[in-house]
Scaffold this motif. Sequence first.
Motif, PDB file in Angstrom:
ATOM      1  N   MET A 147     -30.374 -37.319 -31.312  1.00  0.00           N
ATOM      2  CA  MET A 147     -30.686 -36.404 -32.407  1.00  0.00           C
ATOM      3  C   MET A 147     -31.857 -36.948 -33.221  1.00  0.00           C
ATOM      4  SD  MET A 147     -30.182 -33.596 -33.964  1.00  0.00           S
ATOM      5  CE  MET A 147     -28.729 -33.082 -33.060  1.00  0.00           C
ATOM      6  N   SER A 148     -32.758 -36.071 -33.585  1.00  0.00           N
ATOM      7  CA  SER A 148     -33.930 -36.469 -34.368  1.00  0.00           C
ATOM      8  C   SER A 148     -33.527 -36.988 -35.738  1.00  0.00           C
ATOM      9  CB  SER A 148     -34.864 -35.271 -34.538  1.00  0.00           C
ATOM     10  OG  SER A 148     -35.907 -35.574 -35.434  1.00  0.00           O
ATOM     11  N   THR A 149     -34.248 -38.000 -36.195  1.00  0.00           N
ATOM     12  CA  THR A 149     -34.036 -38.502 -37.562  1.00  0.00           C
ATOM     13  C   THR A 149     -35.219 -38.133 -38.451  1.00  0.00           C
ATOM     14  OG1 THR A 149     -35.003 -40.642 -36.945  1.00  0.00           O
ATOM     15  CG2 THR A 149     -32.602 -40.419 -36.785  1.00  0.00           C
ATOM     16  N   SER A 150     -36.032 -37.194 -38.007  1.00  0.00           N
ATOM     17  CA  SER A 150     -37.155 -36.713 -38.794  1.00  0.00           C
ATOM     18  C   SER A 150     -36.656 -36.043 -40.063  1.00  0.00           C
ATOM     19  CB  SER A 150     -37.965 -35.711 -37.967  1.00  0.00           C
ATOM     20  OG  SER A 150     -38.880 -35.004 -38.773  1.00  0.00           O
ATOM     21  N   SER A 151     -37.512 -36.016 -41.079  1.00  0.00           N
ATOM     22  CA  SER A 151     -37.161 -35.343 -42.335  1.00  0.00           C
ATOM     23  C   SER A 151     -38.049 -34.118 -42.551  1.00  0.00           C
ATOM     24  CB  SER A 151     -37.302 -36.320 -43.505  1.00  0.00           C
ATOM     25  OG  SER A 151     -38.641 -36.793 -43.604  1.00  0.00           O
ATOM     26  N   ARG A 152     -38.476 -33.479 -41.458  1.00  0.00           N
ATOM     27  CA  ARG A 152     -39.405 -32.354 -41.574  1.00  0.00           C
ATOM     28  C   ARG A 152     -38.858 -31.205 -42.405  1.00  0.00           C
ATOM     29  NH1 ARG A 152     -41.124 -31.138 -35.413  1.00  0.00           N
ATOM     30  NH2 ARG A 152     -38.858 -31.280 -35.206  1.00  0.00           N
ATOM     31  N   PHE A 153     -37.530 -31.068 -42.472  1.00  0.00           N
ATOM     32  CA  PHE A 153     -36.932 -29.938 -43.192  1.00  0.00           C
ATOM     33  C   PHE A 153     -36.212 -30.361 -44.471  1.00  0.00           C
ATOM     34  CE2 PHE A 153     -37.594 -28.470 -38.918  1.00  0.00           C
ATOM     35  CZ  PHE A 153     -38.154 -27.218 -39.122  1.00  0.00           C
ATOM     36  N   ALA A 154     -36.487 -31.565 -44.949  1.00  0.00           N
ATOM     37  CA  ALA A 154     -35.902 -31.991 -46.211  1.00  0.00           C
ATOM     38  C   ALA A 154     -36.322 -31.032 -47.319  1.00  0.00           C
ATOM     39  CB  ALA A 154     -36.346 -33.411 -46.547  1.00  0.00           C
ATOM     40  N   HIS A 155     -35.345 -30.555 -48.066  1.00  0.00           N
ATOM     41  CA  HIS A 155     -35.560 -29.616 -49.185  1.00  0.00           C
ATOM     42  C   HIS A 155     -35.995 -28.225 -48.716  1.00  0.00           C
ATOM     43  CE1 HIS A 155     -35.194 -33.254 -51.489  1.00  0.00           C
ATOM     44  NE2 HIS A 155     -36.323 -33.739 -51.008  1.00  0.00           N
ATOM     45  N   LYS A 156     -35.937 -27.956 -47.430  1.00  0.00           N
ATOM     46  CA  LYS A 156     -36.265 -26.624 -46.923  1.00  0.00           C
ATOM     47  C   LYS A 156     -34.994 -25.785 -46.836  1.00  0.00           C
ATOM     48  CE  LYS A 156     -40.667 -27.447 -46.238  1.00  0.00           C
ATOM     49  NZ  LYS A 156     -41.705 -26.794 -47.081  1.00  0.00           N
ATOM     50  N   ILE A 157     -35.113 -24.521 -47.219  1.00  0.00           N
ATOM     51  CA  ILE A 157     -33.973 -23.607 -47.227  1.00  0.00           C
ATOM     52  C   ILE A 157     -34.124 -22.652 -46.046  1.00  0.00           C
ATOM     53  CG2 ILE A 157     -32.715 -21.904 -48.594  1.00  0.00           C
ATOM     54  CD1 ILE A 157     -34.051 -23.214 -51.092  1.00  0.00           C
ATOM     55  N   VAL A 158     -33.059 -22.570 -45.225  1.00  0.00           N
ATOM     56  CA  VAL A 158     -33.170 -21.956 -43.907  1.00  0.00           C
ATOM     57  C   VAL A 158     -31.995 -21.011 -43.643  1.00  0.00           C
ATOM     58  CG1 VAL A 158     -33.239 -22.434 -41.428  1.00  0.00           C
ATOM     59  CG2 VAL A 158     -34.357 -24.004 -43.022  1.00  0.00           C
ATOM     60  N   ILE A 159     -32.268 -19.903 -42.962  1.00  0.00           N
ATOM     61  CA  ILE A 159     -31.222 -19.043 -42.410  1.00  0.00           C
ATOM     62  C   ILE A 159     -31.351 -19.044 -40.900  1.00  0.00           C
ATOM     63  CG2 ILE A 159     -30.375 -16.669 -42.185  1.00  0.00           C
ATOM     64  CD1 ILE A 159     -31.267 -16.149 -45.042  1.00  0.00           C
ATOM     65  N   VAL A 160     -30.221 -19.228 -40.205  1.00  0.00           N
ATOM     66  CA  VAL A 160     -30.181 -19.166 -38.743  1.00  0.00           C
ATOM     67  C   VAL A 160     -29.136 -18.136 -38.344  1.00  0.00           C
ATOM     68  CG1 VAL A 160     -29.824 -20.405 -36.581  1.00  0.00           C
ATOM     69  CG2 VAL A 160     -30.790 -21.616 -38.562  1.00  0.00           C
ATOM     70  N   THR A 161     -29.550 -17.064 -37.672  1.00  0.00           N
ATOM     71  CA  THR A 161     -28.589 -16.074 -37.185  1.00  0.00           C
ATOM     72  C   THR A 161     -28.166 -16.433 -35.757  1.00  0.00           C
ATOM     73  OG1 THR A 161     -30.107 -14.483 -36.155  1.00  0.00           O
ATOM     74  CG2 THR A 161     -29.808 -14.339 -38.556  1.00  0.00           C
ATOM     75  N   GLY A 162     -27.023 -15.899 -35.358  1.00  0.00           N
ATOM     76  CA  GLY A 162     -26.502 -16.222 -34.035  1.00  0.00           C
ATOM     77  C   GLY A 162     -26.087 -17.669 -33.921  1.00  0.00           C
ATOM     78  N   ALA A 163     -25.641 -18.245 -35.045  1.00  0.00           N
ATOM     79  CA  ALA A 163     -25.423 -19.690 -35.112  1.00  0.00           C
ATOM     80  C   ALA A 163     -24.032 -20.138 -34.681  1.00  0.00           C
ATOM     81  CB  ALA A 163     -25.684 -20.185 -36.543  1.00  0.00           C
ATOM     82  N   ALA A 164     -23.202 -19.210 -34.193  1.00  0.00           N
ATOM     83  CA  ALA A 164     -21.845 -19.586 -33.802  1.00  0.00           C
ATOM     84  C   ALA A 164     -21.796 -20.279 -32.446  1.00  0.00           C
ATOM     85  CB  ALA A 164     -20.942 -18.354 -33.786  1.00  0.00           C
ATOM     86  N   SER A 165     -22.881 -20.187 -31.663  1.00  0.00           N
ATOM     87  CA  SER A 165     -22.882 -20.794 -30.331  1.00  0.00           C
ATOM     88  C   SER A 165     -24.306 -20.867 -29.810  1.00  0.00           C
ATOM     89  CB  SER A 165     -22.006 -19.980 -29.363  1.00  0.00           C
ATOM     90  OG  SER A 165     -22.553 -18.685 -29.184  1.00  0.00           O
ATOM     91  N   GLY A 166     -24.447 -21.469 -28.643  1.00  0.00           N
ATOM     92  CA  GLY A 166     -25.700 -21.443 -27.902  1.00  0.00           C
ATOM     93  C   GLY A 166     -26.909 -21.976 -28.644  1.00  0.00           C
ATOM     94  N   ILE A 167     -28.022 -21.271 -28.503  1.00  0.00           N
ATOM     95  CA  ILE A 167     -29.283 -21.712 -29.089  1.00  0.00           C
ATOM     96  C   ILE A 167     -29.211 -21.698 -30.614  1.00  0.00           C
ATOM     97  CG2 ILE A 167     -31.745 -21.177 -29.291  1.00  0.00           C
ATOM     98  CD1 ILE A 167     -31.564 -20.025 -26.422  1.00  0.00           C
ATOM     99  N   GLY A 168     -28.546 -20.691 -31.182  1.00  0.00           N
ATOM    100  CA  GLY A 168     -28.413 -20.638 -32.629  1.00  0.00           C
ATOM    101  C   GLY A 168     -27.692 -21.845 -33.175  1.00  0.00           C
TER     102      GLY A 168
END
Length: 257
Positions: A1-22
């Motif tokens: 797993m990446s330890t990058s902080s590219r999304f620190a403090h970023k607010i995100v929505i992910v749909t289809g997140a119950a399985s698979g690619i989401g």
Amino acid sequence: MSTSSRFAHKIVIVTGAASGIGRATLIRLVAEGAVALAVDLNEAGLQESVALAQATATHGGRAAHAVASIADEAAVKKTVADFVAREGGLDVLVNMAGFLRATHTQETTFEHFMNVVQVNLGGTFLFCREAMPHLIQRKGNIVNAASTSSYFGHPYMAAYAASKGGVAAMTHTLAWEFLKTGVRVNAVAPGGISTPLTQAMATGFPEGVDYSLITHLSPLNGFGQPENVAGVIAMLASADGAHINGEVIRIDGGVHS
């Protein structure tokens, strides 16, 4: 797993997140510091996804979930508005929700065709529309889920292909329409990725199909994993993808090369 902080403090929505690619995308972004909302109709799957994301969260990343149909306009409006009000903005929208059922075209009911289009294309549009004002404020970006069926022949999937072709076209158009706002819009076009959707498709072809027409859809070196797509999504949605806009990136192990 990446330890990058590219999304620190970023607010995100992910749909289809119950399985698979989401799910894989949710886990990846939270591991890089995102404050993320996982959206799906499958509450049990969402709870598992959030738990997995929380277990690998770094750089202040955290996840919550909302049960909603992406094809329900009122639900989409409420989901986006509530999350933005709670977190104070929106930086990234990842539209991965969708569904597929293979059918003979001559046996496909118009109701089924329109249901697929309403979910895969209409739901993507609704989330893009509701998210856009907030993304403009923060010069954020969108990553949509197209498919290799957007551009190549996928027999017995007329409804799915039409919906995903629409997603690709809409991605190009939104990227150009909002070019001067600073909002980027891209998409991924997976093919041959091992997910619950593709596994169900593999055993769900109708009787009488000509398998010689569909064998080309399988990667020569085995199916890819959701994490392979999630890594590309993370790049597109981060500052690493700052100069990529209006692009649909094919991820299929070279099957359509």
